[in-house]
Motif scaffolding. Sequence first.
Motif, PDB file in Angstrom:
ATOM      1  N   GLY A   7      42.369  26.384  49.608  1.00  0.00           N
ATOM      2  CA  GLY A   7      43.771  26.124  49.273  1.00  0.00           C
ATOM      3  C   GLY A   7      44.086  26.460  47.832  1.00  0.00           C
ATOM      4  N   THR A   8      43.214  26.023  46.913  1.00  0.00           N
ATOM      5  CA  THR A   8      43.514  26.299  45.510  1.00  0.00           C
ATOM      6  C   THR A   8      43.441  27.800  45.226  1.00  0.00           C
ATOM      7  OG1 THR A   8      41.244  25.700  44.988  1.00  0.00           O
ATOM      8  CG2 THR A   8      42.900  24.079  44.483  1.00  0.00           C
ATOM      9  N   TYR A   9      42.568  28.498  45.971  1.00  0.00           N
ATOM     10  CA  TYR A   9      42.505  29.960  45.795  1.00  0.00           C
ATOM     11  C   TYR A   9      43.824  30.597  46.236  1.00  0.00           C
ATOM     12  CZ  TYR A   9      41.273  34.833  46.451  1.00  0.00           C
ATOM     13  OH  TYR A   9      41.274  36.197  46.392  1.00  0.00           O
ATOM     14  N   LEU A  10      44.329  30.182  47.414  1.00  0.00           N
ATOM     15  CA  LEU A  10      45.604  30.731  47.896  1.00  0.00           C
ATOM     16  C   LEU A  10      46.738  30.426  46.918  1.00  0.00           C
ATOM     17  CD1 LEU A  10      45.488  30.007  51.722  1.00  0.00           C
ATOM     18  CD2 LEU A  10      45.138  32.171  50.532  1.00  0.00           C
ATOM     19  N   LEU A  11      46.719  29.194  46.377  1.00  0.00           N
ATOM     20  CA  LEU A  11      47.775  28.832  45.432  1.00  0.00           C
ATOM     21  C   LEU A  11      47.676  29.646  44.146  1.00  0.00           C
ATOM     22  CD1 LEU A  11      47.929  25.009  46.029  1.00  0.00           C
ATOM     23  CD2 LEU A  11      49.810  26.597  46.291  1.00  0.00           C
ATOM     24  N   SER A  12      46.437  30.018  43.771  1.00  0.00           N
ATOM     25  CA  SER A  12      46.307  30.832  42.559  1.00  0.00           C
ATOM     26  C   SER A  12      46.864  32.236  42.804  1.00  0.00           C
ATOM     27  CB  SER A  12      44.858  30.885  42.079  1.00  0.00           C
ATOM     28  OG  SER A  12      44.123  31.778  42.875  1.00  0.00           O
ATOM     29  N   LEU A  13      46.735  32.724  44.062  1.00  0.00           N
ATOM     30  CA  LEU A  13      47.350  34.019  44.404  1.00  0.00           C
ATOM     31  C   LEU A  13      48.875  33.914  44.287  1.00  0.00           C
ATOM     32  CD1 LEU A  13      45.385  35.317  47.519  1.00  0.00           C
ATOM     33  CD2 LEU A  13      45.082  35.901  45.112  1.00  0.00           C
ATOM     34  N   LEU A  14      49.393  32.785  44.806  1.00  0.00           N
ATOM     35  CA  LEU A  14      50.834  32.542  44.746  1.00  0.00           C
ATOM     36  C   LEU A  14      51.308  32.531  43.293  1.00  0.00           C
ATOM     37  CD1 LEU A  14      52.764  31.825  47.124  1.00  0.00           C
ATOM     38  CD2 LEU A  14      52.630  29.463  46.358  1.00  0.00           C
ATOM     39  N   GLU A  15      50.476  31.892  42.466  1.00  0.00           N
ATOM     40  CA  GLU A  15      50.826  31.788  41.047  1.00  0.00           C
ATOM     41  C   GLU A  15      50.916  33.183  40.420  1.00  0.00           C
ATOM     42  OE1 GLU A  15      48.120  29.084  39.172  1.00  0.00           O
ATOM     43  OE2 GLU A  15      48.727  29.822  37.209  1.00  0.00           O
ATOM     44  N   LYS A  16      49.935  34.024  40.755  1.00  0.00           N
ATOM     45  CA  LYS A  16      49.934  35.397  40.223  1.00  0.00           C
ATOM     46  C   LYS A  16      51.145  36.152  40.736  1.00  0.00           C
ATOM     47  CE  LYS A  16      45.212  36.746  39.331  1.00  0.00           C
ATOM     48  NZ  LYS A  16      44.278  36.272  40.355  1.00  0.00           N
ATOM     49  N   HIS A  17      51.426  35.970  42.034  1.00  0.00           N
ATOM     50  CA  HIS A  17      52.504  36.728  42.657  1.00  0.00           C
ATOM     51  C   HIS A  17      53.851  36.406  42.019  1.00  0.00           C
ATOM     52  CE1 HIS A  17      54.665  38.818  45.814  1.00  0.00           C
ATOM     53  NE2 HIS A  17      55.443  37.755  45.941  1.00  0.00           N
ATOM     54  N   TYR A  18      54.079  35.113  41.732  1.00  0.00           N
ATOM     55  CA  TYR A  18      55.390  34.707  41.250  1.00  0.00           C
ATOM     56  C   TYR A  18      55.505  34.687  39.732  1.00  0.00           C
ATOM     57  CZ  TYR A  18      57.141  33.620  45.833  1.00  0.00           C
ATOM     58  OH  TYR A  18      57.592  33.732  47.117  1.00  0.00           O
ATOM     59  N   ARG A  19      54.439  35.086  39.052  1.00  0.00           N
ATOM     60  CA  ARG A  19      54.499  35.025  37.599  1.00  0.00           C
ATOM     61  C   ARG A  19      55.537  36.015  37.072  1.00  0.00           C
ATOM     62  NH1 ARG A  19      48.951  35.920  35.278  1.00  0.00           N
ATOM     63  NH2 ARG A  19      49.482  38.047  35.756  1.00  0.00           N
ATOM     64  N   ILE A  20      56.332  35.571  36.096  1.00  0.00           N
ATOM     65  CA  ILE A  20      57.229  36.513  35.423  1.00  0.00           C
ATOM     66  C   ILE A  20      56.596  36.792  34.069  1.00  0.00           C
ATOM     67  CG2 ILE A  20      59.571  36.930  34.632  1.00  0.00           C
ATOM     68  CD1 ILE A  20      60.465  34.659  36.411  1.00  0.00           C
ATOM     69  N   PRO A  21      56.136  38.018  33.848  1.00  0.00           N
ATOM     70  CA  PRO A  21      55.444  38.300  32.588  1.00  0.00           C
ATOM     71  C   PRO A  21      56.319  37.928  31.398  1.00  0.00           C
ATOM     72  CG  PRO A  21      55.242  40.143  34.088  1.00  0.00           C
ATOM     73  CD  PRO A  21      56.226  39.203  34.705  1.00  0.00           C
ATOM     74  N   GLY A  22      55.738  37.242  30.444  1.00  0.00           N
ATOM     75  CA  GLY A  22      56.499  36.848  29.263  1.00  0.00           C
ATOM     76  C   GLY A  22      57.106  35.467  29.394  1.00  0.00           C
TER      77      GLY A  22
END
Lengths: 222, 211
Positions: free
Chosen positions: B191-206
């Motif tokens: 679960g935490t791995y999937l959530l980390s993918l989500l975090e990367k996906h939704y990150r707005i650089p800056g």
Amino acid sequence: MELITYWISILPELGNGVINTLIMTFLAVSMSAVLAVILAMGRMYGPRIISTLCKWYIEFFRGTPLLAQLFIIYYGLPSWGLNFSSFTSAVLAFGLNSGAYVAEYLRGAVQSIDKGQMTAGLAMGMTKFTAIRKIILPQALRFVIPPWSNDVIYTLKYTSIAFLVGAQELMSKAKIIASFNFRFIDTFVFVAIIYLILVLLLTLFFNWLERKLKIPGFEIKN
Amino acid sequence: MIEYLPGLFRGVIVTIKLGFSFFIFGFVVGNIIAIGQVYGNKFISLFCAGFAWVFRSLPALVILYLWYFGFNLSPFLAAVLALGLRTAAYQSQFFRGAIQSIARGQMTAARSLGMSKLRAVVKIIMPQMLRLSLPYISNEYAITIKDTSLAFAIGVVEILKEGRLIITVLHNPMDIFMIIAVIYLIITRGGTYLLSLLEKHYRIPGFEISN
């Protein structure tokens, strides 16, 4: 009014439980503090094999429920010939578990300290061990107080599950009293209030400790 | 031993169901509490802060017993309400922190553009707040999954209980407990791995939290 008299009548019995809860918390927290320093230092500065072992330990204890760990110690270890009383099992489980969490907080704290300090320490002719003990740890232990105090409060709250293996503490006393008088809600509301007071007192104590040990100008910057 | 594995599997399903129910319940209520605490009037704000404090300070087991014995609910429902409220209290505090780390000017700007307060919260604040709180959320996810084991205490037959039942027959506590531990590790870690993918996906650089 009747409720208040009921609460007063069960207070002495619950008070015994509170004392056991506090003793259990204190023992577990002391164990966890020592273990955390060993684990964190082992993970960061130890040779590869020790570092990996520490990492696995931390992963295991952070990734599985505390209740499962308690059951492993109380019901599982006897099959390997290790028998502990329910109280000892609880202290062991809470200490081993909390040690893994605090080790990670400590690692975070150490990593927030400038790497140059270790280099400087070594350049002054200190051994790695002395540098850790004299330079890194005194700072890291201060930084770790806020997350550590949270963990102590967690441990205090989680001692309530010790009664599931039959250890005597606040929750088990409450369960007995509640079943005896057949007043579950009244009893557990009082227990809730007692826990709230204990948590509040601990929070105040840690705020005081943090202020007392602070070195002005060396706080963590946000 | 193989013939007992379906029992464990049933337990896994219950554990996952419980965990997701807590988590989603806590997510929704946590959001409401956080927004109430930051943007509500004095009374609502104080109420939300009080709620968060009480449910963060009480042991999960005490909350569980209060619901279970106090309201005569089914064990599953009592567990969802009790542990759901516990995680709601914790999640509300991550959300509140995230909201407060967003520059105040954004709310003022949205209001001056003619948005209502609610619309500004939904359209401007929440998309950022949810991104900022993802790392904490994934931590809380692991905690909720592990807390499902407490439902054992009021008789929900989840994986730990199934395990105990098997142990009473087979008398091999260590094997079963180790299998259970590994299953928990897979659920929490996965679960935490999937959530980390989500975090990367939704990150707005800056727009990460600056340290």
